[in-house]
Scaffold this active site. Structure first.
Site, short mmCIF file in Angstrom:
data_model
loop_
_atom_site.label_atom_id
_atom_site.label_comp_id
_atom_site.label_asym_id
_atom_site.label_seq_id
_atom_site.Cartn_x
_atom_site.Cartn_y
_atom_site.Cartn_z
N TYR A 1 45.35 -37.97 81.47
CA TYR A 1 46.64 -37.67 80.86
C TYR A 1 47.77 -38.16 81.78
O TYR A 1 47.87 -37.73 82.94
CB TYR A 1 46.80 -36.17 80.61
CG TYR A 1 45.83 -35.58 79.60
CD1 TYR A 1 45.04 -36.38 78.78
CD2 TYR A 1 45.69 -34.21 79.48
CE1 TYR A 1 44.15 -35.83 77.87
CE2 TYR A 1 44.81 -33.64 78.57
CZ TYR A 1 44.04 -34.47 77.77
OH TYR A 1 43.15 -33.91 76.88
N TRP B 1 41.37 -29.01 69.88
CA TRP B 1 42.68 -29.63 70.11
C TRP B 1 43.27 -30.10 68.78
O TRP B 1 42.57 -30.29 67.81
CB TRP B 1 42.60 -30.77 71.11
CG TRP B 1 41.70 -31.93 70.80
CD1 TRP B 1 40.37 -32.04 71.09
CD2 TRP B 1 42.07 -33.17 70.18
NE1 TRP B 1 39.89 -33.26 70.68
CE2 TRP B 1 40.91 -33.98 70.12
CE3 TRP B 1 43.27 -33.69 69.68
CZ2 TRP B 1 40.91 -35.27 69.58
CZ3 TRP B 1 43.28 -34.97 69.14
CH2 TRP B 1 42.12 -35.75 69.10
N LYS C 1 57.03 -30.55 58.90
CA LYS C 1 58.26 -31.31 59.21
C LYS C 1 58.24 -32.72 58.63
O LYS C 1 59.30 -33.35 58.50
CB LYS C 1 58.49 -31.36 60.71
CG LYS C 1 57.46 -32.14 61.51
CD LYS C 1 57.81 -32.07 62.99
CE LYS C 1 56.75 -32.75 63.86
NZ LYS C 1 57.07 -32.61 65.30
N GLU D 1 56.65 -19.50 69.76
CA GLU D 1 56.42 -19.47 68.32
C GLU D 1 54.94 -19.52 68.00
O GLU D 1 54.41 -18.70 67.24
CB GLU D 1 57.15 -20.64 67.67
CG GLU D 1 57.03 -20.69 66.15
CD GLU D 1 57.79 -19.58 65.44
OE1 GLU D 1 57.54 -19.37 64.23
OE2 GLU D 1 58.62 -18.90 66.09
#
Length: 331
Positions: free
Chosen positions: A54, A205, A216, A294
């Site tokens: 990563y 994941w 969205k 959230e």
């Protein structure tokens, strides 16, 4: 936060874990990344997942700095090995003994810890004997550098073969980390049954399908500016498979279902993967602390049978179930 056992082991992990695949060390500045890690800790998340590849090792360093000063025994730190890192020399990749041993040492240094709770083979290595790979993991366990061993995106057959060697070597082989969401269910027919049989749990994941299940993205409308779908360095290639009108129209049908359940779309998506009893944890990522606060509200949520059926009916025509899509590349 609630906790679940990982595989057939005594290790408890938070059912929502924090991962930094596409953010730390690349998309998100250091200060914001540290704020997200702090938000995860404040929310009760104890399980943190990363990988040496990563941001070409930078993500591990960012996470190490973010967890510095925390009580190590209260955390579960996971990382992975397989993909090329560093200068990408001839042995800087795969699951050879050389690469595993060198990568583990480097990951420990970047993460600022003496041991990894879980060390995962990021893919299956077709070019290295599985016996060599599992023996290297076994030696890391014996040395105390690794407590448990896992894999990521291995097929059912590969998991079965790995588990047989792990038993022979007496290695605690306890997890698989696959992509899994309402839209991507390729593990259900083969990988999950094999994992249950061999004593592995899933640490999944992309439970919100790279943001698609937040709602969205809208059918027939431009992609939101600054979204992952517009960032070629931030996962645009991963999300594009879902950005068609048929899928987006189906996802829009989830909005009233989420509202009826008193959940946001993202919370519904995370809660959905956690209904699978073989899933020990869902990995969430974040570029802002508010996203952590959230999404973590999905912890402990139980979806009733009628809601699960309604979700299936809304998405049935666009769900991917092809088990052959769980595969590893040849390096």
């Amino acid at each position: 936060m609630e906790f679940r056992r990982l595989g057939r082991s005594g290790l408890n992990i938070s059912e929502i874990s924090y991962g930094n695949w596409l953010t730390h060390g690349s998309q998100v500045e250091e200060e914001q990344a540290q704020a997200c890690i702090k938000a995860a800790l404040d929310a009760g998340i104890t399980t943190f997942d990363t990988a040496d590849v990563y941001a070409n090792t930078a993500a591990e360093s960012v996470l190490g700095r973010g967890l510095k000063g925390q009580r190590r025994e209260s955390l579960e730190i996971f990382t992975k090995v397989f993909w090329p890192t560093g200068p990408k020399g001839q042995n800087d990749k795969g699951l050879s003994r050389k690469h595993i041993m060198e990568s583990a040492t480097a990951s420990l240094q970047r993460l600022g810890t003496d041991y990894l709770d879980l060390y995962q083979a990021h893919r299956f290595d077709h070019g290295t004997p599985l016996e060599e790979t599992m023996l290297a993991f076994s030696d890391l366990v014996r040395q105390g550098k690794v407590l448990y061993v896992g894999v990521s995106e291995w097929s059912a057959d590969q998991i079965t073969q790995g588990a047989a060697l792990a038993r022979e070597l007496k290695v605690p082989f306890i997890s698989n980390q696959p992509q899994y969401s309402m839209l991507w269910r390729v593990i259900e027919s083969q990988v999950v049954p094999a994992s249950e049989r061999e004593g592995l749990s899933q640490i999944v994941w992309s439970p919100i399908a790279q943001g698609v299940l937040t709602g969205k993205y809208k059918a027939g409308q431009p992609l939101p500016e600054g979204s992952r779908a517009t960032d070629q360095n931030g996962g645009a290639n991963m999300v594009k498979r879902f950005l068609n009108d048929e899928t987006l129209t189906a996802v829009a049908k989830l909005e009233p279902l989420a509202a009826q359940a008193g959940l946001s779309m993202a919370q519904l998506a995370v809660a959905w993967v956690l209904q699978n009893p073989n899933v020990a944890s869902a990995i969430i990522g974040a570029s802002r602390p508010e996203q952590v606060h959230e999404n973590v509200k999905a912890a402990g949520v139980k979806l009733d049978d009628d809601l699960m059926t309604a979700i299936d009916e809304a998405l049935e025509s666009v769900v991917e179930r092809d088990a052959t899509l769980t595969r590893s590349p040849s390096l």
